[in-house]
Design a protein around this motif. Structure first.
Motif, PDB file in Angstrom:
ATOM      1  N   ASN A   1       0.810  -1.216   0.000  1.00  0.00           N
ATOM      2  CA  ASN A   1       0.000   0.000   0.000  1.00  0.00           C
ATOM      3  C   ASN A   1       0.840   1.261   0.000  1.00  0.00           C
ATOM      4  OD1 ASN A   1      -1.827  -2.004   0.384  1.00  0.00           O
ATOM      5  ND2 ASN A   1      -2.872  -1.048   2.106  1.00  0.00           N
ATOM      6  N   ASP A   2       2.049   1.194   0.566  1.00  0.00           N
ATOM      7  CA  ASP A   2       2.871   2.391   0.675  1.00  0.00           C
ATOM      8  C   ASP A   2       3.828   2.570  -0.502  1.00  0.00           C
ATOM      9  OD1 ASP A   2       4.308   0.167   1.476  1.00  0.00           O
ATOM     10  OD2 ASP A   2       5.364   1.200   3.082  1.00  0.00           O
ATOM     11  N   ILE A   3       3.653   1.783  -1.556  1.00  0.00           N
ATOM     12  CA  ILE A   3       4.478   1.937  -2.758  1.00  0.00           C
ATOM     13  C   ILE A   3       3.825   2.964  -3.664  1.00  0.00           C
ATOM     14  CG2 ILE A   3       5.336   0.808  -4.845  1.00  0.00           C
ATOM     15  CD1 ILE A   3       5.736  -1.694  -3.155  1.00  0.00           C
ATOM     16  N   ARG A   4       4.619   3.900  -4.107  1.00  0.00           N
ATOM     17  CA  ARG A   4       4.151   4.968  -4.989  1.00  0.00           C
ATOM     18  C   ARG A   4       4.765   4.777  -6.372  1.00  0.00           C
ATOM     19  NH1 ARG A   4       6.365  10.874  -4.574  1.00  0.00           N
ATOM     20  NH2 ARG A   4       5.198  11.827  -6.259  1.00  0.00           N
ATOM     21  N   ILE A   5       3.922   4.768  -7.399  1.00  0.00           N
ATOM     22  CA  ILE A   5       4.383   4.713  -8.783  1.00  0.00           C
ATOM     23  C   ILE A   5       4.295   6.137  -9.318  1.00  0.00           C
ATOM     24  CG2 ILE A   5       4.048   3.719 -11.072  1.00  0.00           C
ATOM     25  CD1 ILE A   5       4.697   1.602  -8.941  1.00  0.00           C
ATOM     26  N   ARG A   6       5.424   6.661  -9.773  1.00  0.00           N
ATOM     27  CA  ARG A   6       5.454   8.044 -10.256  1.00  0.00           C
ATOM     28  C   ARG A   6       6.431   8.170 -11.425  1.00  0.00           C
ATOM     29  NH1 ARG A   6      10.237  10.099  -8.853  1.00  0.00           N
ATOM     30  NH2 ARG A   6      11.240   9.422  -6.931  1.00  0.00           N
ATOM     31  N   THR A   7       6.376   9.307 -12.093  1.00  0.00           N
ATOM     32  CA  THR A   7       7.303   9.594 -13.186  1.00  0.00           C
ATOM     33  C   THR A   7       8.709   9.784 -12.617  1.00  0.00           C
ATOM     34  OG1 THR A   7       5.548  10.621 -14.481  1.00  0.00           O
ATOM     35  CG2 THR A   7       7.802  11.180 -15.081  1.00  0.00           C
ATOM     36  N   ALA A   8       9.680   9.189 -13.264  1.00  0.00           N
ATOM     37  CA  ALA A   8      11.075   9.313 -12.844  1.00  0.00           C
ATOM     38  C   ALA A   8      11.576  10.731 -13.086  1.00  0.00           C
ATOM     39  CB  ALA A   8      11.935   8.312 -13.610  1.00  0.00           C
ATOM     40  N   THR A   9      12.532  11.139 -12.268  1.00  0.00           N
ATOM     41  CA  THR A   9      13.181  12.433 -12.425  1.00  0.00           C
ATOM     42  C   THR A   9      14.697  12.219 -12.469  1.00  0.00           C
ATOM     43  OG1 THR A   9      13.480  12.873 -10.065  1.00  0.00           O
ATOM     44  CG2 THR A   9      11.345  13.517 -11.044  1.00  0.00           C
ATOM     45  N   ALA A  10      15.412  13.262 -12.821  1.00  0.00           N
ATOM     46  CA  ALA A  10      16.877  13.184 -12.865  1.00  0.00           C
ATOM     47  C   ALA A  10      17.446  12.801 -11.499  1.00  0.00           C
ATOM     48  CB  ALA A  10      17.461  14.506 -13.351  1.00  0.00           C
ATOM     49  N   ALA A  11      16.779  13.194 -10.426  1.00  0.00           N
ATOM     50  CA  ALA A  11      17.250  12.844  -9.081  1.00  0.00           C
ATOM     51  C   ALA A  11      17.210  11.336  -8.825  1.00  0.00           C
ATOM     52  CB  ALA A  11      16.419  13.579  -8.028  1.00  0.00           C
TER      53      ALA A  11
ATOM     54  N   ALA B   1      10.815  12.673 -23.287  1.00  0.00           N
ATOM     55  CA  ALA B   1      10.345  13.599 -24.324  1.00  0.00           C
ATOM     56  C   ALA B   1       9.123  13.038 -25.042  1.00  0.00           C
ATOM     57  CB  ALA B   1      11.467  13.889 -25.317  1.00  0.00           C
ATOM     58  N   ARG B   2       8.991  11.703 -25.077  1.00  0.00           N
ATOM     59  CA  ARG B   2       7.872  11.086 -25.810  1.00  0.00           C
ATOM     60  C   ARG B   2       7.116  10.012 -25.038  1.00  0.00           C
ATOM     61  NH1 ARG B   2       7.040  12.034 -31.050  1.00  0.00           N
ATOM     62  NH2 ARG B   2       6.282   9.961 -31.469  1.00  0.00           N
ATOM     63  N   TYR B   3       7.772   9.358 -24.090  1.00  0.00           N
ATOM     64  CA  TYR B   3       7.183   8.186 -23.442  1.00  0.00           C
ATOM     65  C   TYR B   3       7.319   8.263 -21.919  1.00  0.00           C
ATOM     66  CZ  TYR B   3       7.407   6.271 -28.147  1.00  0.00           C
ATOM     67  OH  TYR B   3       7.258   6.080 -29.489  1.00  0.00           O
ATOM     68  N   PRO B   4       6.513   7.477 -21.198  1.00  0.00           N
ATOM     69  CA  PRO B   4       6.644   7.438 -19.738  1.00  0.00           C
ATOM     70  C   PRO B   4       7.873   6.641 -19.281  1.00  0.00           C
ATOM     71  CG  PRO B   4       4.602   6.340 -20.467  1.00  0.00           C
ATOM     72  CD  PRO B   4       5.365   6.728 -21.684  1.00  0.00           C
ATOM     73  N   TRP B   5       8.449   7.090 -18.206  1.00  0.00           N
ATOM     74  CA  TRP B   5       9.490   6.355 -17.467  1.00  0.00           C
ATOM     75  C   TRP B   5       9.056   6.456 -16.016  1.00  0.00           C
ATOM     76  CZ3 TRP B   5      15.087   5.747 -19.203  1.00  0.00           C
ATOM     77  CH2 TRP B   5      15.827   5.007 -18.272  1.00  0.00           C
ATOM     78  N   LEU B   6       8.711   5.333 -15.434  1.00  0.00           N
ATOM     79  CA  LEU B   6       8.129   5.301 -14.092  1.00  0.00           C
ATOM     80  C   LEU B   6       9.076   4.652 -13.090  1.00  0.00           C
ATOM     81  CD1 LEU B   6       4.599   3.989 -15.126  1.00  0.00           C
ATOM     82  CD2 LEU B   6       5.309   6.376 -14.803  1.00  0.00           C
ATOM     83  N   VAL B   7       8.977   5.081 -11.843  1.00  0.00           N
ATOM     84  CA  VAL B   7       9.691   4.428 -10.752  1.00  0.00           C
ATOM     85  C   VAL B   7       8.683   3.966  -9.716  1.00  0.00           C
ATOM     86  CG1 VAL B   7      11.867   5.679 -11.041  1.00  0.00           C
ATOM     87  CG2 VAL B   7      10.114   6.593  -9.501  1.00  0.00           C
ATOM     88  N   ALA B   8       9.044   2.901  -9.027  1.00  0.00           N
ATOM     89  CA  ALA B   8       8.296   2.449  -7.851  1.00  0.00           C
ATOM     90  C   ALA B   8       9.115   2.867  -6.644  1.00  0.00           C
ATOM     91  CB  ALA B   8       8.112   0.940  -7.878  1.00  0.00           C
ATOM     92  N   GLU B   9       8.492   3.655  -5.774  1.00  0.00           N
ATOM     93  CA  GLU B   9       9.191   4.225  -4.631  1.00  0.00           C
ATOM     94  C   GLU B   9       8.490   3.815  -3.340  1.00  0.00           C
ATOM     95  OE1 GLU B   9      10.769   8.658  -3.635  1.00  0.00           O
ATOM     96  OE2 GLU B   9       8.652   8.496  -4.127  1.00  0.00           O
ATOM     97  N   GLN B  10       9.291   3.484  -2.347  1.00  0.00           N
ATOM     98  CA  GLN B  10       8.748   3.154  -1.028  1.00  0.00           C
ATOM     99  C   GLN B  10       9.651   3.787   0.029  1.00  0.00           C
ATOM    100  OE1 GLN B  10       8.865  -1.021   0.215  1.00  0.00           O
ATOM    101  NE2 GLN B  10       6.811  -0.773   1.046  1.00  0.00           N
ATOM    102  N   ASN B  11       9.070   4.614   0.871  1.00  0.00           N
ATOM    103  CA  ASN B  11       9.824   5.289   1.941  1.00  0.00           C
ATOM    104  C   ASN B  11      11.075   5.988   1.409  1.00  0.00           C
ATOM    105  OD1 ASN B  11       7.958   4.295   3.835  1.00  0.00           O
ATOM    106  ND2 ASN B  11       9.099   2.372   3.981  1.00  0.00           N
TER     107      ASN B  11
END
Length: 189
Positions: free
Chosen positions: A2-12, A51-61
């Motif tokens: 439940n605490d996993i967040r799927i979001r767009t990746a960033t340079a960080a 620039a054209r497509y999604p790049w996602l990360v799964a983040e937890q804590n």
């Protein structure tokens, strides 16, 4: 989960993603790359993709557990309704459903972009070994992909030959004329 967040990746996120990817290059035939990309190369890959497509990360804590992204299946314009997917999880995060979470979100975003077909290029061992198993093929099959092409003994790594397969999943039926492709930067995430 439940605490996993799927979001767009960033340079960080690049250092953490590169730490996930490096063992795949160094120790497996999952990636046919021989050398781990530099941080700068990986940053360029991320920027080019977003620039054209999604790049996602799964983040937890605050920790990146894995990532998935799409790229052009082929650069010619007639293929703009097709994309190729890639996914990499931290080795200790596999088998928890994280890959399915990433792919489900990726597929949803790609459908908003007008992508009809999603492909995966997957290394396959003639016989499972310490560098490559059939786990990726099994994962993609569970996710609804099926094999559409096979290339025997086409990749050489760790002093042995590996096969490559293309797997495909239809995300939507085509219309005539097709819905225009929308770059990722123009859709609501």
């Amino acid at each position: 989960m439940n605490d996993i967040r799927i979001r767009t990746a960033t340079a960080a996120d690049v250092p953490a993603m590169l730490n996930i990817y490096a063992p795949y290059v160094q120790n497996t035939a999952i990636s046919f790359e021989y050398d781990v990309p530099t941080l700068q190369d990986f940053e360029g890959r991320l920027a080019h993709t977003l620039a054209r497509y999604p790049w996602l990360v799964a983040e937890q804590n605050g920790s990146i557990l894995g990532y998935a992204y799409a790229s052009a299946f082929h650069p010619r314009k007639a293929y703009q309704w097709c994309a190729e997917a890639s996914i990499y999880l931290a080795r200790n995060e596999r088998g928890r459903g994280l890959g399915a979470m990433l792919y489900n979100r990726l597929e949803s975003l790609l459908q908003k972009q007008g992508i009809l077909l999603l492909y995966a290029c997957i290394a396959r061992p003639p016989k499972e070994d310490e560098h490559l198993t059939l786990a990726s093929i099994h994962f993609h099959t569970r996710m609804g992909f099926h094999t559409v092409g096979e290339f025997p003994r086409c990749g050489f790594k760790f002093n042995r030959w590996y096969d490559m397969v293309w797997m495909e999943k239809r995300l939507a039926e085509p219309s005539d004329p097709p819905q225009p492709f929308t770059p990722f930067s123009e859709i609501e995430d």
